[in-house]
Design a protein around this motif. Structure first.
Motif, mmCIF file in Angstrom:
data_model
loop_
_atom_site.group_PDB
_atom_site.id
_atom_site.type_symbol
_atom_site.label_atom_id
_atom_site.label_comp_id
_atom_site.label_asym_id
_atom_site.label_seq_id
_atom_site.Cartn_x
_atom_site.Cartn_y
_atom_site.Cartn_z
ATOM 1 N N ASN A 51 58.822 46.293 88.560
ATOM 2 C CA ASN A 51 58.729 44.902 89.010
ATOM 3 C C ASN A 51 58.201 44.813 90.437
ATOM 4 O OD1 ASN A 51 59.679 43.661 86.659
ATOM 5 N ND2 ASN A 51 61.817 43.899 87.266
ATOM 6 N N TRP A 52 58.344 45.896 91.203
ATOM 7 C CA TRP A 52 57.840 45.911 92.573
ATOM 8 C C TRP A 52 56.314 45.854 92.623
ATOM 9 C CZ3 TRP A 52 60.526 44.793 96.680
ATOM 10 C CH2 TRP A 52 61.908 44.964 96.662
ATOM 11 N N ASP A 53 55.654 46.142 91.517
ATOM 12 C CA ASP A 53 54.185 46.109 91.510
ATOM 13 C C ASP A 53 53.657 44.724 91.882
ATOM 14 O OD1 ASP A 53 54.314 48.738 90.694
ATOM 15 O OD2 ASP A 53 53.803 48.314 88.604
ATOM 16 N N LEU A 54 54.343 43.664 91.450
ATOM 17 C CA LEU A 54 53.848 42.313 91.728
ATOM 18 C C LEU A 54 53.832 41.986 93.221
ATOM 19 C CD1 LEU A 54 52.740 39.574 90.938
ATOM 20 C CD2 LEU A 54 55.093 38.840 90.433
ATOM 21 N N PRO A 55 54.948 42.118 93.950
ATOM 22 C CA PRO A 55 54.850 41.787 95.381
ATOM 23 C C PRO A 55 53.858 42.658 96.137
ATOM 24 C CG PRO A 55 57.037 42.662 94.837
ATOM 25 C CD PRO A 55 56.337 42.421 93.549
ATOM 26 N N TYR A 56 53.794 43.944 95.786
ATOM 27 C CA TYR A 56 52.814 44.798 96.466
ATOM 28 C C TYR A 56 51.380 44.389 96.113
ATOM 29 C CZ TYR A 56 56.125 48.043 98.549
ATOM 30 O OH TYR A 56 57.113 48.601 99.329
ATOM 31 N N THR A 57 51.157 44.023 94.854
ATOM 32 C CA THR A 57 49.824 43.572 94.443
ATOM 33 C C THR A 57 49.426 42.312 95.204
ATOM 34 O OG1 THR A 57 49.987 44.551 92.232
ATOM 35 C CG2 THR A 57 48.467 42.691 92.489
ATOM 36 N N LEU A 58 50.349 41.375 95.347
ATOM 37 C CA LEU A 58 50.052 40.143 96.089
ATOM 38 C C LEU A 58 49.719 40.459 97.546
ATOM 39 C CD1 LEU A 58 52.822 37.792 94.641
ATOM 40 C CD2 LEU A 58 50.381 37.778 94.078
ATOM 41 N N MET A 59 50.479 41.362 98.162
ATOM 42 C CA MET A 59 50.203 41.713 99.565
ATOM 43 C C MET A 59 48.852 42.397 99.715
ATOM 44 S SD MET A 59 53.880 42.820 101.227
ATOM 45 C CE MET A 59 54.434 43.904 99.914
ATOM 46 N N VAL A 60 48.532 43.296 98.795
ATOM 47 C CA VAL A 60 47.230 43.974 98.851
ATOM 48 C C VAL A 60 46.104 42.962 98.638
ATOM 49 C CG1 VAL A 60 45.751 45.675 97.697
ATOM 50 C CG2 VAL A 60 48.138 46.238 98.210
ATOM 51 N N ALA A 61 46.328 42.011 97.733
ATOM 52 C CA ALA A 61 45.311 40.972 97.488
ATOM 53 C C ALA A 61 45.074 40.139 98.746
ATOM 54 C CB ALA A 61 45.746 40.078 96.327
ATOM 55 N N PHE A 62 46.148 39.797 99.451
ATOM 56 C CA PHE A 62 45.980 39.069 100.719
ATOM 57 C C PHE A 62 45.209 39.927 101.719
ATOM 58 C CE2 PHE A 62 49.676 36.304 99.523
ATOM 59 C CZ PHE A 62 48.995 35.096 99.622
#
Length: 196
Positions: A51-62
């Motif tokens: 589930n941690w993939d989502l917040p990290y993905t959002l941060m990398v996208a930013f």
């Protein structure tokens, strides 16, 4: 496509600064950039094991100034969380209707006026999966857009955008090439990821 956090000017700027700062402070490195001719594209999201993939993905996208949408199982979008998950770029998926999902995704990419990067996890789940689903491949070929091999390696604390992959139409050969690229990467729960 619906309005997301990436389309919200002031929030976008603030969250980008916070994301870059957090990733640096926690030792993560972000690599790559989106080629100018790939503003409409399909991203492979692998490994997807937590589930941690989502917040990290959002941060990398930013950090990379992307305009992402991501697919998640329908249960993530139940009230009262539906609005926030959609605003974060989420698209609810009913796993039993994959064919409709491919067609709808193709239409959405083609209809989009601006940049749109659709993230699709090939495993289809963060649980242990032996076989990759091919939806990302058919969405890319149907919309006639490139595939971007995005990755997140928790062992090395590195995430980013890898090579651009143009489908050849030979899905077996193409999948072998794609899986070979992902084989070295370690998800948060590494034993649940198999690029074979």
């Amino acid at each position: 496509m619906h309005l997301t956090i990436f389309d919200t000017p002031v929030v976008n700027t603030v969250l980008r600064a916070l994301s870059v700062t957090f990733l640096k402070l926690t030792g993560w490195k972000v690599e790559g950039s989106l080629p100018a001719n790939c503003t409409k594209s399909v991203f492979i999201a692998a490994p997807h094991t937590s589930n941690w993939d989502l917040p990290y993905t959002l941060m990398v996208a930013f950090a990379l100034r992307l305009n992402i949408y991501w697919m998640g199982k329908e249960s993530l979008f139940k009230p009262p969380f539906r609005g926030i998950m959609m605003w974060l770029g989420g698209i609810p998926v009913q796993r039993e209707s994959a064919n409709n999902l491919v067609a709808a995704s193709v239409a959405a990419i083609q209809a989009a006026d601006g940049p749109l990067q659709l993230i699709v996890p090939p495993e289809g789940t963060r649980a242990k999966a032996r076989y990759w689903k091919t939806g990302f491949y058919y969405i890319a070929t149907g919309a006639q857009v490139p595939i971007i091999m995005a990755y997140m390696d928790y062992e090395k604390k590195v995430s980013g955008l890898g090579p651009v992959f143009i489908p050849t139409g030979d899905i077996d050969a193409d999948m072998a090439t794609i899986k070979a690229f992902y084989a070295p990467f370690k998800g948060r729960n590494a034993d649940q990821f198999h690029a074979n």
